[in-house]
Motif scaffolding. Structure first.
Motif, PDB file in Angstrom:
ATOM      1  N   LYS A 103       0.808  -1.219   0.000  1.00  0.00           N
ATOM      2  CA  LYS A 103       0.000   0.000   0.000  1.00  0.00           C
ATOM      3  C   LYS A 103       0.847   1.278   0.000  1.00  0.00           C
ATOM      4  CE  LYS A 103      -3.886  -2.265   2.297  1.00  0.00           C
ATOM      5  NZ  LYS A 103      -4.687  -2.397   3.543  1.00  0.00           N
ATOM      6  N   LYS A 104       2.125   1.144   0.302  1.00  0.00           N
ATOM      7  CA  LYS A 104       3.004   2.311   0.304  1.00  0.00           C
ATOM      8  C   LYS A 104       3.513   2.661  -1.094  1.00  0.00           C
ATOM      9  CE  LYS A 104       4.535   1.441   5.051  1.00  0.00           C
ATOM     10  NZ  LYS A 104       5.665   1.115   5.950  1.00  0.00           N
ATOM     11  N   ASN A 105       3.255   1.774  -2.068  1.00  0.00           N
ATOM     12  CA  ASN A 105       3.652   2.016  -3.463  1.00  0.00           C
ATOM     13  C   ASN A 105       5.144   2.297  -3.596  1.00  0.00           C
ATOM     14  OD1 ASN A 105       0.987   1.749  -4.575  1.00  0.00           O
ATOM     15  ND2 ASN A 105       0.523   3.778  -3.746  1.00  0.00           N
ATOM     16  N   ILE A 106       5.931   1.518  -2.880  1.00  0.00           N
ATOM     17  CA  ILE A 106       7.386   1.665  -2.908  1.00  0.00           C
ATOM     18  C   ILE A 106       8.021   0.725  -3.923  1.00  0.00           C
ATOM     19  CG2 ILE A 106       9.486   1.198  -1.563  1.00  0.00           C
ATOM     20  CD1 ILE A 106       7.888   2.128   0.919  1.00  0.00           C
ATOM     21  N   TYR A 107       7.512  -0.504  -3.970  1.00  0.00           N
ATOM     22  CA  TYR A 107       8.193  -1.584  -4.673  1.00  0.00           C
ATOM     23  C   TYR A 107       7.606  -1.845  -6.060  1.00  0.00           C
ATOM     24  CZ  TYR A 107       9.864  -2.365   0.079  1.00  0.00           C
ATOM     25  OH  TYR A 107      10.424  -2.200   1.317  1.00  0.00           O
ATOM     26  N   LYS A 108       8.500  -2.135  -7.003  1.00  0.00           N
ATOM     27  CA  LYS A 108       8.062  -2.516  -8.340  1.00  0.00           C
ATOM     28  C   LYS A 108       7.502  -3.941  -8.325  1.00  0.00           C
ATOM     29  CE  LYS A 108       9.291   1.302 -10.382  1.00  0.00           C
ATOM     30  NZ  LYS A 108      10.417   1.449 -11.317  1.00  0.00           N
ATOM     31  N   HIS A 109       8.188  -4.834  -7.615  1.00  0.00           N
ATOM     32  CA  HIS A 109       7.743  -6.215  -7.448  1.00  0.00           C
ATOM     33  C   HIS A 109       7.890  -6.582  -5.976  1.00  0.00           C
ATOM     34  CE1 HIS A 109       9.381  -5.903 -11.587  1.00  0.00           C
ATOM     35  NE2 HIS A 109       8.258  -6.529 -11.896  1.00  0.00           N
ATOM     36  N   LEU A 110       6.912  -7.315  -5.467  1.00  0.00           N
ATOM     37  CA  LEU A 110       6.946  -7.705  -4.063  1.00  0.00           C
ATOM     38  C   LEU A 110       6.657  -9.208  -3.983  1.00  0.00           C
ATOM     39  CD1 LEU A 110       5.323  -5.546  -1.243  1.00  0.00           C
ATOM     40  CD2 LEU A 110       6.183  -7.861  -0.943  1.00  0.00           C
ATOM     41  N   TYR A 111       7.651  -9.974  -3.537  1.00  0.00           N
ATOM     42  CA  TYR A 111       7.548 -11.429  -3.486  1.00  0.00           C
ATOM     43  C   TYR A 111       7.265 -11.884  -2.053  1.00  0.00           C
ATOM     44  CZ  TYR A 111      10.077 -10.756  -7.868  1.00  0.00           C
ATOM     45  OH  TYR A 111      10.473 -10.328  -9.115  1.00  0.00           O
ATOM     46  N   VAL A 112       6.302 -12.782  -1.912  1.00  0.00           N
ATOM     47  CA  VAL A 112       5.983 -13.350  -0.605  1.00  0.00           C
ATOM     48  C   VAL A 112       6.592 -14.745  -0.553  1.00  0.00           C
ATOM     49  CG1 VAL A 112       4.182 -13.979   1.031  1.00  0.00           C
ATOM     50  CG2 VAL A 112       3.834 -12.039  -0.517  1.00  0.00           C
ATOM     51  N   GLN A 113       7.697 -14.890   0.148  1.00  0.00           N
ATOM     52  CA  GLN A 113       8.334 -16.192   0.279  1.00  0.00           C
ATOM     53  C   GLN A 113       9.344 -16.172   1.430  1.00  0.00           C
ATOM     54  OE1 GLN A 113      10.884 -15.328  -3.681  1.00  0.00           O
ATOM     55  NE2 GLN A 113      11.349 -17.302  -2.771  1.00  0.00           N
ATOM     56  N   TRP A 114       9.565 -17.358   1.986  1.00  0.00           N
ATOM     57  CA  TRP A 114      10.577 -17.539   3.021  1.00  0.00           C
ATOM     58  C   TRP A 114      11.876 -17.969   2.365  1.00  0.00           C
ATOM     59  CZ3 TRP A 114       9.489 -15.685   7.615  1.00  0.00           C
ATOM     60  CH2 TRP A 114       8.148 -15.617   8.015  1.00  0.00           C
ATOM     61  N   LEU A 115      12.985 -17.611   2.980  1.00  0.00           N
ATOM     62  CA  LEU A 115      14.298 -17.953   2.457  1.00  0.00           C
ATOM     63  C   LEU A 115      15.034 -18.862   3.435  1.00  0.00           C
ATOM     64  CD1 LEU A 115      15.430 -14.459   1.133  1.00  0.00           C
ATOM     65  CD2 LEU A 115      14.182 -16.265  -0.073  1.00  0.00           C
ATOM     66  N   GLY A 116      16.008 -19.576   2.891  1.00  0.00           N
ATOM     67  CA  GLY A 116      16.808 -20.481   3.712  1.00  0.00           C
ATOM     68  C   GLY A 116      16.568 -21.925   3.330  1.00  0.00           C
ATOM     69  N   GLY A 117      17.581 -22.763   3.502  1.00  0.00           N
ATOM     70  CA  GLY A 117      17.442 -24.158   3.122  1.00  0.00           C
ATOM     71  C   GLY A 117      17.251 -24.292   1.628  1.00  0.00           C
ATOM     72  N   ASP A 118      16.199 -24.999   1.245  1.00  0.00           N
ATOM     73  CA  ASP A 118      15.908 -25.188  -0.181  1.00  0.00           C
ATOM     74  C   ASP A 118      15.071 -24.068  -0.775  1.00  0.00           C
ATOM     75  OD1 ASP A 118      17.278 -27.613  -0.230  1.00  0.00           O
ATOM     76  OD2 ASP A 118      15.506 -28.745   0.377  1.00  0.00           O
ATOM     77  N   ASN A 119      14.698 -23.090   0.035  1.00  0.00           N
ATOM     78  CA  ASN A 119      13.883 -21.977  -0.455  1.00  0.00           C
ATOM     79  C   ASN A 119      14.773 -20.934  -1.129  1.00  0.00           C
ATOM     80  OD1 ASN A 119      11.555 -23.123   0.681  1.00  0.00           O
ATOM     81  ND2 ASN A 119      11.970 -22.148   2.651  1.00  0.00           N
ATOM     82  N   LYS A 120      14.566 -20.745  -2.415  1.00  0.00           N
ATOM     83  CA  LYS A 120      15.391 -19.835  -3.189  1.00  0.00           C
ATOM     84  C   LYS A 120      14.626 -18.561  -3.532  1.00  0.00           C
ATOM     85  CE  LYS A 120      18.445 -23.135  -3.294  1.00  0.00           C
ATOM     86  NZ  LYS A 120      19.623 -23.094  -2.387  1.00  0.00           N
ATOM     87  N   LEU A 121      15.371 -17.495  -3.752  1.00  0.00           N
ATOM     88  CA  LEU A 121      14.759 -16.242  -4.186  1.00  0.00           C
ATOM     89  C   LEU A 121      14.144 -16.403  -5.565  1.00  0.00           C
ATOM     90  CD1 LEU A 121      17.564 -13.838  -2.996  1.00  0.00           C
ATOM     91  CD2 LEU A 121      15.180 -13.619  -2.326  1.00  0.00           C
ATOM     92  N   ASN A 122      12.963 -15.880  -5.728  1.00  0.00           N
ATOM     93  CA  ASN A 122      12.240 -16.003  -6.982  1.00  0.00           C
ATOM     94  C   ASN A 122      12.660 -14.901  -7.956  1.00  0.00           C
ATOM     95  OD1 ASN A 122      10.361 -16.985  -8.823  1.00  0.00           O
ATOM     96  ND2 ASN A 122       8.726 -15.677  -8.033  1.00  0.00           N
ATOM     97  N   THR A 123      13.967 -14.790  -8.168  1.00  0.00           N
ATOM     98  CA  THR A 123      14.504 -13.754  -9.043  1.00  0.00           C
ATOM     99  C   THR A 123      15.650 -14.328  -9.875  1.00  0.00           C
ATOM    100  OG1 THR A 123      16.007 -13.026  -7.283  1.00  0.00           O
ATOM    101  CG2 THR A 123      13.911 -11.870  -7.472  1.00  0.00           C
ATOM    102  N   ASN A 124      15.990 -13.642 -10.958  1.00  0.00           N
ATOM    103  CA  ASN A 124      17.023 -14.111 -11.871  1.00  0.00           C
ATOM    104  C   ASN A 124      18.424 -13.918 -11.308  1.00  0.00           C
ATOM    105  OD1 ASN A 124      15.070 -14.746 -13.820  1.00  0.00           O
ATOM    106  ND2 ASN A 124      15.119 -12.664 -14.653  1.00  0.00           N
ATOM    107  N   ASN A 125      19.370 -14.660 -11.873  1.00  0.00           N
ATOM    108  CA  ASN A 125      20.772 -14.469 -11.526  1.00  0.00           C
ATOM    109  C   ASN A 125      21.211 -13.051 -11.893  1.00  0.00           C
ATOM    110  OD1 ASN A 125      20.779 -17.178 -10.863  1.00  0.00           O
ATOM    111  ND2 ASN A 125      21.954 -17.819 -12.649  1.00  0.00           N
TER     112      ASN A 125
END
Length: 220
Positions: A103-125
């Motif tokens: 709602k603050k209109n700050i981010y171009k893309h906002l991903y909802v995910q946990w990181l760590g272990g096998d959880n990877k960022l949903n973004t390109n190299n």
């Protein structure tokens, strides 16, 4: 929770020790999200301002693409916008927190995910010029196994800024006895990144311990 006494803050911190799963952490921060900004601002939370001030030293282009990790309700994002940055993405595991941030209109893309272990960022190299993480490393939260993911998504020559409260370096078992910095140093030994600056901030606020250390690494 709008008026945060020292006792309320200590109770908040003590709750984290029992939150050993992403589900429990998510529920905790979902419940806390509506009051979070007002609560932390009530005791002058300085982590976001410190991290963004340091980022400004190294990332001069205001068009740079920046990833805000563990963005929560978007406090770091607010400082980034105030500093003139315009291309900001974010990731956080709390649905309710990300809705506040959206709602603050700050981010171009906002991903909802946990990181760590096998959880990877949903973004390109190598998709970002910089990554900022403030408050993500704490009791039962991010571990050093995310360092390779941080490096993966930042361009060679880009910067990674991590701010952590010094008390977590003793209280979180996976960081203690110097392990947090040893894991950072191992990444440097492996020629993945290089430590550019280590900034220690000591606060005199009596209501809550805000002493923090900020690490700035440059990706190799």
């Amino acid at each position: 929770m709008a008026d945060w006494s020292k006792e309320k803050i200590q109770k908040f911190v003590s709750n984290l020790k029992d939150l050993h799963t992403h589900e429990k952490l998510g529920q905790f921060y979902d419940d806390f999200a509506p009051q979070y900004d007002k609560a932390v601002k009530s005791f002058g939370y300085v982590g976001p301002s410190i991290a963004v001030k340091l980022l400004n030293k190294y990332v001069k282009s205001k068009d740079a693409w920046i990833l805000d990790v563990a963005a929560g309700t978007g406090l770091v994002g607010e400082y980034l916008v105030d500093s003139g940055y315009t291309n900001i993405d974010a990731v956080d595991g709390s649905v309710a927190s990300t809705e506040v941030a959206r709602k603050k209109n700050i981010y171009k893309h906002l991903y909802v995910q946990w990181l760590g272990g096998d959880n990877k960022l949903n973004t390109n190299n190598e998709g970002y010029d910089a990554l900022v993480c403030v408050g993500g490393f704490a009791l039962n939260q991010l571990k050093s196994d995310v360092f390779p993911e941080f490096i993966r998504v930042v361009k060679p020559g880009g910067f990674i800024v991590i701010n952590i409260r010094t008390n977590w370096l003793d209280r979180e078992a996976s960081y203690s006895d110097g392990k947090f910095e040893r894991d950072m140093a191992q990444m440097e030994t492996n020629r993945k990144w290089k430590l550019i600056e280590k900034y220690l901030d000591i606060q005199q606020e009596e209501s809550v311990n805000q002493d923090s250390v900020t690490f700035i690494h440059q990706v190799c």
